[in-house]
Design a protein around this motif. Structure first.
Motif, PDB file in Angstrom:
ATOM      1  N   GLU A 202      55.877  40.819  57.013  1.00  0.00           N
ATOM      2  CA  GLU A 202      56.539  40.497  55.744  1.00  0.00           C
ATOM      3  C   GLU A 202      55.551  40.627  54.584  1.00  0.00           C
ATOM      4  O   GLU A 202      54.380  40.265  54.673  1.00  0.00           O
ATOM      5  N   LEU A 203      56.066  41.163  53.460  1.00  0.00           N
ATOM      6  CA  LEU A 203      55.280  41.211  52.237  1.00  0.00           C
ATOM      7  C   LEU A 203      55.372  39.862  51.531  1.00  0.00           C
ATOM      8  O   LEU A 203      56.447  39.259  51.437  1.00  0.00           O
ATOM      9  N   VAL A 204      54.236  39.390  51.022  1.00  0.00           N
ATOM     10  CA  VAL A 204      54.190  38.116  50.316  1.00  0.00           C
ATOM     11  C   VAL A 204      53.370  38.298  49.043  1.00  0.00           C
ATOM     12  O   VAL A 204      52.600  39.257  48.903  1.00  0.00           O
ATOM     13  N   ALA A 205      53.559  37.371  48.103  1.00  0.00           N
ATOM     14  CA  ALA A 205      52.686  37.301  46.928  1.00  0.00           C
ATOM     15  C   ALA A 205      51.576  36.315  47.260  1.00  0.00           C
ATOM     16  O   ALA A 205      51.841  35.186  47.680  1.00  0.00           O
ATOM     17  N   LEU A 206      50.336  36.739  47.089  1.00  0.00           N
ATOM     18  CA  LEU A 206      49.182  35.897  47.394  1.00  0.00           C
ATOM     19  C   LEU A 206      48.418  35.644  46.111  1.00  0.00           C
ATOM     20  O   LEU A 206      47.989  36.586  45.442  1.00  0.00           O
ATOM     21  N   LYS A 207      48.284  34.381  45.746  1.00  0.00           N
ATOM     22  CA  LYS A 207      47.567  34.025  44.522  1.00  0.00           C
ATOM     23  C   LYS A 207      46.224  33.420  44.889  1.00  0.00           C
ATOM     24  O   LYS A 207      46.139  32.510  45.716  1.00  0.00           O
ATOM     25  N   MET A 208      45.172  33.938  44.246  1.00  0.00           N
ATOM     26  CA  MET A 208      43.833  33.396  44.400  1.00  0.00           C
ATOM     27  C   MET A 208      43.467  32.673  43.110  1.00  0.00           C
ATOM     28  O   MET A 208      43.568  33.242  42.022  1.00  0.00           O
ATOM     29  N   MET A 209      43.067  31.419  43.225  1.00  0.00           N
ATOM     30  CA  MET A 209      42.698  30.620  42.064  1.00  0.00           C
ATOM     31  C   MET A 209      41.266  30.132  42.210  1.00  0.00           C
ATOM     32  O   MET A 209      40.899  29.561  43.232  1.00  0.00           O
ATOM     33  N   LEU A 210      40.463  30.374  41.182  1.00  0.00           N
ATOM     34  CA  LEU A 210      39.070  29.938  41.169  1.00  0.00           C
ATOM     35  C   LEU A 210      38.921  28.807  40.154  1.00  0.00           C
ATOM     36  O   LEU A 210      39.163  29.005  38.964  1.00  0.00           O
ATOM     37  N   PHE A 253      47.226  30.758  47.820  1.00  0.00           N
ATOM     38  CA  PHE A 253      48.618  30.394  48.055  1.00  0.00           C
ATOM     39  C   PHE A 253      49.398  31.657  48.354  1.00  0.00           C
ATOM     40  O   PHE A 253      49.105  32.724  47.810  1.00  0.00           O
ATOM     41  N   THR A 254      50.382  31.540  49.205  1.00  0.00           N
ATOM     42  CA  THR A 254      51.311  32.653  49.394  1.00  0.00           C
ATOM     43  C   THR A 254      52.719  32.149  49.133  1.00  0.00           C
ATOM     44  O   THR A 254      53.064  30.997  49.418  1.00  0.00           O
ATOM     45  N   SER A 255      53.528  33.019  48.570  1.00  0.00           N
ATOM     46  CA  SER A 255      54.937  32.712  48.325  1.00  0.00           C
ATOM     47  C   SER A 255      55.735  33.989  48.538  1.00  0.00           C
ATOM     48  O   SER A 255      55.170  35.081  48.715  1.00  0.00           O
ATOM     49  N   GLU A 256      57.059  33.862  48.493  1.00  0.00           N
ATOM     50  CA  GLU A 256      57.885  35.050  48.707  1.00  0.00           C
ATOM     51  C   GLU A 256      57.630  36.076  47.609  1.00  0.00           C
ATOM     52  O   GLU A 256      57.378  35.724  46.458  1.00  0.00           O
ATOM     53  N   TYR A 257      57.663  37.329  47.981  1.00  0.00           N
ATOM     54  CA  TYR A 257      57.386  38.422  47.043  1.00  0.00           C
ATOM     55  C   TYR A 257      58.656  38.769  46.282  1.00  0.00           C
ATOM     56  O   TYR A 257      59.719  38.989  46.883  1.00  0.00           O
TER      57      TYR A 257
END
Length: 442
Positions: A202-210, A253-257
């Motif tokens: 599955e494709l997901v949206a992955l957010k990287m936060m620093l 974090f990952t969420s639905e794309y």
């Protein structure tokens, strides 16, 4: 329990001896106006102090100050840090950018005859100091983080965030589970990638936060606690957070794309037909009403985090991320100056009562998004270089029909009511705004 506090103690003036304590991330306005905290008396002794004199950006133990172009200036340790020129109008001064200054323990701030001494209480025992290191490359980062403790990624490693993301995903965070496909975008809090879950395909949206500051265990725990609440939100109009974790100074974090992208990217400040814009906001209000019913306030709704799935379904994204990241103190001092801290979609109550906002501020922000869709403009006039915080404090939304006369009058009145924020927000709940739109706008 807070790990640090900022205390303002009046050492000279009619309020001598009074103290104001700040234990959490907040924005404080100093002046004579009733919405200031601390508020100075509106009397003859304080006529030299402006109604909104200066702004304190507080993220314990860090503090920053900026003058708003006051007539008599703000003084830091005896040095004037801002004042409009003699003969210069308030409007002219507001168009100038006054510099920001960091404040240390023991510094003094003077407004007129009132002097505040700044105290920083770290509320933790002294311990042996060690050289702080970047958790990614091991470089000395003492000059970047000051007295803060915790995990931190240095400026050089931050300069290549794509490599940083690949390294953490491959070797540290959920090792082997995801692979990055491409960069989708970046904003005030981090970068968003299209990624593939190698277990499901599955494709997901992955957010990287620093974090902009060192992330100590207390801040990490506080942040992840807040995010666990947001993970429970299951609604067709909310992009649910699927997976969340932190490791070595980085949060993922990952969420639905949502293949349709954001409303900001899709419409790019171009006016949208009424019969297209209103149904989108009605979907958003359905998601918002559900989240508020679960006790979750978004607090950062803009067209950039309102997304569209491939089938056209609207999804509210990043629920709770901005609020949790900022309240945990991980976003650093961003509210006063950077693009991420400019309140284009923020109501007056949220600006002055940052720590204790309720669901009504999300309703206002969503009304501002609808206004933006219909006009391509922000509800308030953020003209030129005028300080955006002063705009929120001192001006109202521009009536919709003055910017787009072809909008049906009854719909325009509903939106204008939703954007009223003094003394209170026009529609305090998502349901009330949604019902008003259904009655007058569709």
């Amino acid at each position: 329990m807070a790990t640090a506090s900022v205390i303002l103690t009046v050492t000279h003036g009619p309020l001598d001896g009074r103290s104001f304590r700040f234990d959490e991330r907040t924005t404080a306005f100093l002046g004579r106006a009733r919405d200031c905290n601390p508020q100075l008396p509106d009397d003859d002794d304080h006529r030299t102090v402006s109604r909104h004199h200066c702004l304190l950006d507080i993220n314990p133990p860090d503090v920053r100050i900026r003058d708003f172009g006051s007539l008599n200036g703000t003084y830091l340790n005896g040095a004037r840090i801002g004042r409009r020129d003699r003969g210069e109008s308030v409007e002219q001064a507001a168009a100038r950018a006054f510099p920001e200054h960091d404040i240390k323990d023991g510094d003094e701030i003077r407004l007129g005859d009132t002097v505040f001494r700044v105290g920083i209480d770290r509320s933790r025992p002294e311990k042996t100091k060690v050289v702080p290191r970047c958790v990614h490359c091991g470089a000395d980062v003492g000059g970047e983080i000051g007295d803060r403790d915790g995990e931190y990624v240095c400026a050089e490693c931050r300069s290549d965030p794509d490599q940083l993301a690949r390294d953490y995903i491959a070797g540290s965070w959920r090792a082997g589970r995801y692979e990055i496909v491409k960069l989708l975008g970046e904003g005030g809090m981090g970068r968003v990638y299209l990624a593939r879950d190698l277990g499901t395909g599955e494709l997901v949206a992955l957010k990287m936060m620093l974090p902009e500051v060192a992330a100590d265990p207390h801040a990490r725990a506080q942040f992840m606690r807040e995010i666990s609440v947001s993970q429970s939100l299951e609604h067709p109009n909310i992009a649910r957070i699927r997976d969340a974790d932190s490791y070595a100074g980085v949060f993922f974090f990952t969420s639905e794309y949502c293949a349709g992208g954001s409303l900001a990217a899709r419409y790019r400040k171009q006016p949208v037909p009424v019969d297209e814009a209103v149904p989108l906001i009605l979907q958003a209000l359905a998601g918002l009403e559900f989240a508020h019913g679960q006790g979750v306030v978004h607090r950062d709704l803009t067209p950039h985090n309102i997304l569209l799935a491939a089938d056209g379904t609207l999804k509210l994204a990043d629920f709770g991320l901005a609020k949790a990241f900022d309240q945990a103190g991980l976003s650093g001092l961003t509210r006063t100056g950077t693009a991420a801290g400019k309140p284009f979609f923020m109501s007056y109550p949220q600006a002055i009562n940052y720590r204790y906002v309720g669901p009504e501020v999300d309703v206002w922000s969503l009304a501002a998004c609808l206004y933006h869709l219909l006009t391509g403009l922000y509800p308030r006039d953020f003209d030129g270089d005028r300080d955006p915080w002063q705009v929120v404090l001192e001006t109202a939304a521009v009536p919709l029909l003055s910017r787009r006369p072809d909008v049906p009058r009854q719909l325009a009145l509903v939106i204008d009511t939703a954007l009223r924020d003094k003394p209170a927000i026009g529609y305090p709940t998502a349901a009330e705004f949604r019902n008003a739109l259904l009655l007058k706008g569709v």
